[in-house]
Motif scaffolding. Sequence first.
Motif, PDB file in Angstrom:
ATOM      1  N   THR A  84      41.396  37.416  29.957  1.00  0.00           N
ATOM      2  CA  THR A  84      40.712  38.667  30.267  1.00  0.00           C
ATOM      3  C   THR A  84      40.847  38.954  31.760  1.00  0.00           C
ATOM      4  O   THR A  84      41.246  38.084  32.545  1.00  0.00           O
ATOM      5  CB  THR A  84      39.220  38.588  29.886  1.00  0.00           C
ATOM      6  OG1 THR A  84      38.614  37.475  30.571  1.00  0.00           O
ATOM      7  CG2 THR A  84      39.064  38.412  28.384  1.00  0.00           C
ATOM      8  N   ASP A  85      40.505  40.160  32.132  1.00  0.00           N
ATOM      9  CA  ASP A  85      40.633  40.575  33.527  1.00  0.00           C
ATOM     10  C   ASP A  85      39.689  39.761  34.417  1.00  0.00           C
ATOM     11  O   ASP A  85      38.558  39.435  34.030  1.00  0.00           O
ATOM     12  CB  ASP A  85      40.309  42.069  33.639  1.00  0.00           C
ATOM     13  CG  ASP A  85      40.748  42.658  34.968  1.00  0.00           C
ATOM     14  OD1 ASP A  85      41.631  42.061  35.625  1.00  0.00           O
ATOM     15  OD2 ASP A  85      40.222  43.715  35.345  1.00  0.00           O
ATOM     16  N   ASN A  86      40.180  39.420  35.621  1.00  0.00           N
ATOM     17  CA  ASN A  86      39.389  38.714  36.639  1.00  0.00           C
ATOM     18  C   ASN A  86      38.939  37.324  36.175  1.00  0.00           C
ATOM     19  O   ASN A  86      37.798  36.902  36.417  1.00  0.00           O
ATOM     20  CB  ASN A  86      38.155  39.538  37.050  1.00  0.00           C
ATOM     21  CG  ASN A  86      38.537  40.867  37.673  1.00  0.00           C
ATOM     22  OD1 ASN A  86      39.460  40.940  38.482  1.00  0.00           O
ATOM     23  ND2 ASN A  86      37.850  41.922  37.287  1.00  0.00           N
ATOM     24  N   THR A  87      39.844  36.606  35.520  1.00  0.00           N
ATOM     25  CA  THR A  87      39.541  35.246  35.096  1.00  0.00           C
ATOM     26  C   THR A  87      40.443  34.263  35.834  1.00  0.00           C
ATOM     27  O   THR A  87      41.570  34.588  36.217  1.00  0.00           O
ATOM     28  CB  THR A  87      39.748  35.062  33.584  1.00  0.00           C
ATOM     29  OG1 THR A  87      41.096  35.447  33.244  1.00  0.00           O
ATOM     30  CG2 THR A  87      38.780  35.919  32.803  1.00  0.00           C
ATOM     31  N   GLU A  88      39.944  33.050  36.036  1.00  0.00           N
ATOM     32  CA  GLU A  88      40.718  32.005  36.692  1.00  0.00           C
ATOM     33  C   GLU A  88      41.651  31.341  35.688  1.00  0.00           C
ATOM     34  O   GLU A  88      41.285  31.149  34.520  1.00  0.00           O
ATOM     35  CB  GLU A  88      39.793  30.966  37.318  1.00  0.00           C
ATOM     36  CG  GLU A  88      38.982  31.507  38.490  1.00  0.00           C
ATOM     37  CD  GLU A  88      38.238  30.409  39.234  1.00  0.00           C
ATOM     38  OE1 GLU A  88      38.250  29.251  38.751  1.00  0.00           O
ATOM     39  OE2 GLU A  88      37.655  30.705  40.294  1.00  0.00           O
TER      40      GLU A  88
END
Length: 378
Positions: A84-88
């Motif tokens: 998902t967006d903005n995940t490490e």
Amino acid sequence: MTETTDAKPEVNSKDKPDASKDKSEGTSQARKFTYYIFLAVLCLWLYTLWTDRMTPMTDEGRVNGQIVRITPQISGPISQVLVTDNTEVDRGQPLVVIEKHPFELNVKAAKLALQQTTQSFHADSAAIDAAKATEVAARVKVDNARQHFERYQELAKSGLVSQADLDDSAASLETAQANLNQATAALEKAKQELGPQTENNPQIQSALNKLEQALLDLSYTDINAPGKGVITNMNLAAGNYASNGQPLMTFVNNQHLWVTAMVTENSLAHLKKGIPVKLVFDAYPGQIFTGEVTTIGWGSSGNGGLQVDNSNGLLNSPTSSPDAQRFPVNVKLDPLPEGVDLRYSGRVTVSFYPGESYIGERLLDVWTWIWSYLTYVS
């Protein structure tokens, strides 16, 4: 009959000089106060000129880092989105899968073509099929490891990556290269088993090349993370179409961030590699962090920068803007306290300590401390 006369108040002749004297003293005090203001402004102006050269400070700083636009090397519909967006993410972690079926069919077709070619020479292609698949997979891993090493090598030149991290990346590249050498040797052995008349046959080589390309295209259906970091700027779902050369998302290497401060020309006089700095991040008001200068930019663009006139090939005179030109100065961060997570392009105020004035640097300490608390309301 009695005569009456209006009584006039007696005027003291001393009152007029006293009023005039008070007015004169008030004017003199106002004039002195005005002079003091002008003197204070002049002293402050001279102080700022001096500090700009001896102890520079700029709020034109940003958190910088490696940015990789993740772009597919083939085109096709997306079958799976695994992040998902903005995940490490970790290095090699699957991100997106492009529909494999068309590329699997291409691999089968290439294998059948190779099988038909080898059968005409009464040879078995099974061993060479397996060896070729192993060799292609090993080559892909080498390419990924080389890209990772080259990125770290560039950062290491600026002192932004530790030698230990660079050594680990180099070791991964060596391991991948060794595996590729082993796979290549196995492929050559499989070719030799076809017989001396068929090993360098153009038809077989052509069939092998088509198989290699089909296997490479199939491997490109899996898009993986190029390193440990964060995935951002992503808005994908299964069913979206991935086009070759069109970025799908952005990878930010948040493991190796640094600060780029835009410093005016007259503040560069005493800046050099290795001088200490203090930093104030807008994200962490009231706290002061430390670092050191690693590189100073040799060029700048914008604000009246040098431009070439396409009509005659000559440089235009940059006289359109009176503002000072700024040049990038990269700063390596000292180890950050636990719990401090910086974000790419976050704003930073940077104070430089070139060692030219002890008193000036102590005053800079005060300004930096004040600024760290002003960031609460910035």
